[in-house]
Design a protein around this motif. Sequence first.
Motif, PDB file in Angstrom:
ATOM      1  N   PRO A  41       0.704  -1.239   0.086  1.00  0.00           N
ATOM      2  CA  PRO A  41      -0.050  -0.066   0.041  1.00  0.00           C
ATOM      3  C   PRO A  41       0.879   1.210   0.326  1.00  0.00           C
ATOM      4  O   PRO A  41       1.635   1.654   0.917  1.00  0.00           O
ATOM      5  CB  PRO A  41      -0.960   0.006   1.421  1.00  0.00           C
ATOM      6  N   PHE A  42       0.812   1.867  -1.016  1.00  0.00           N
ATOM      7  CA  PHE A  42       1.263   3.272  -1.323  1.00  0.00           C
ATOM      8  C   PHE A  42       0.322   4.126  -1.773  1.00  0.00           C
ATOM      9  O   PHE A  42       0.213   4.410  -2.931  1.00  0.00           O
ATOM     10  CB  PHE A  42       2.508   3.446  -2.071  1.00  0.00           C
ATOM     11  N   ILE A  43      -0.445   4.973  -0.998  1.00  0.00           N
ATOM     12  CA  ILE A  43      -1.728   5.505  -1.358  1.00  0.00           C
ATOM     13  C   ILE A  43      -1.550   7.131  -1.136  1.00  0.00           C
ATOM     14  O   ILE A  43      -1.897   8.012  -1.812  1.00  0.00           O
ATOM     15  CB  ILE A  43      -2.949   4.911  -1.008  1.00  0.00           C
ATOM     16  N   SER A  44      -1.394   7.376   0.230  1.00  0.00           N
ATOM     17  CA  SER A  44      -1.519   8.551   0.721  1.00  0.00           C
ATOM     18  C   SER A  44      -0.407   9.553   0.020  1.00  0.00           C
ATOM     19  O   SER A  44      -0.422  10.857   0.104  1.00  0.00           O
ATOM     20  CB  SER A  44      -1.547   8.620   2.249  1.00  0.00           C
ATOM     21  N   GLY A  45       0.520   8.732  -0.348  1.00  0.00           N
ATOM     22  CA  GLY A  45       1.681   9.695  -0.961  1.00  0.00           C
ATOM     23  C   GLY A  45       1.796   9.718  -2.302  1.00  0.00           C
ATOM     24  O   GLY A  45       2.675  10.132  -3.208  1.00  0.00           O
ATOM     25  N   ASN A  46       0.781   8.926  -2.907  1.00  0.00           N
ATOM     26  CA  ASN A  46       0.525   9.072  -4.364  1.00  0.00           C
ATOM     27  C   ASN A  46      -0.597   9.980  -5.041  1.00  0.00           C
ATOM     28  O   ASN A  46      -1.695   9.626  -4.789  1.00  0.00           O
ATOM     29  CB  ASN A  46       0.354   7.616  -4.761  1.00  0.00           C
ATOM     30  N   PRO A  47      -0.124  11.083  -5.501  1.00  0.00           N
ATOM     31  CA  PRO A  47      -1.038  12.028  -5.983  1.00  0.00           C
ATOM     32  C   PRO A  47      -2.349  11.492  -6.905  1.00  0.00           C
ATOM     33  O   PRO A  47      -3.342  11.831  -7.029  1.00  0.00           O
ATOM     34  CB  PRO A  47      -0.244  13.151  -6.682  1.00  0.00           C
TER      35      PRO A  47
END
Length: 227
Positions: free
Chosen positions: A24-30
């Motif tokens: 999960p890499f979501i909050s840092g992915n515009p």
Amino acid sequence: MEITFYGHACFALKYGGKNILFDPFISGNPLASGINIDEIKADYVLLSHGHQDHVLDALTIAKKNDATIVSNFEITSWYGTKGYEKCQPLNQGGKWKFDFGTVKYVNAIHSSTLPDGSNGGNPGGFILSGDEKTVYFAGDTALFMDMQLIGRYNRPDLAFLPIGDCFTMGVEDAIIASDFIECNEIIGMHFDTFPYIAMSDKDGAVDAFKAKGKNLHLFEIGESKTF
Ligand code: NI
Ligand code: MN
């Protein structure tokens, strides 16, 4: 099996009646700004390696869902030092039987330093098997000959392969990888998130797989498909 894409290399699978979340890499992915991580359901969070673009939201989501983090020993130990003990460690070549199926941690050729500089062990991929289709999640990796072992002995029905180049395989090598693993249904990942991995010709990538008798499935962020 329902699969949902949350951007970059983050996918959710409904597998063996459980919700499995990869990298999960979501909050840092515009590009994934439309995804609310509070709404993501996870019973297990599988982390292929320690890089920030794979682990950023793992602890938040694991805590919220009381999920088990599954990764290599160094990474699960790192979560232990942060006070999160609900982890299952693995290391290369090892497998563990869960209530949804069996997970084997396999090689990847890449690097794995954790966001704070800690040793993230060796990077890996996962093979899920059980009553559902066999799934290979390659993680971030180069093409390597030992992928042939996966083709010979695991025969995945479906595989997640990086295709964005620069930090991982590009399309040409991913096509060879799909031959090595003897799999014709490929889900592409690890593209477009950063300028280094921007993919200008997605149709060309799909066509290149098609020319080899293979299907490259590309998801929109937030999209679900059933396999
Ligand atoms: Ni990486
Ligand atoms: Mn990455």
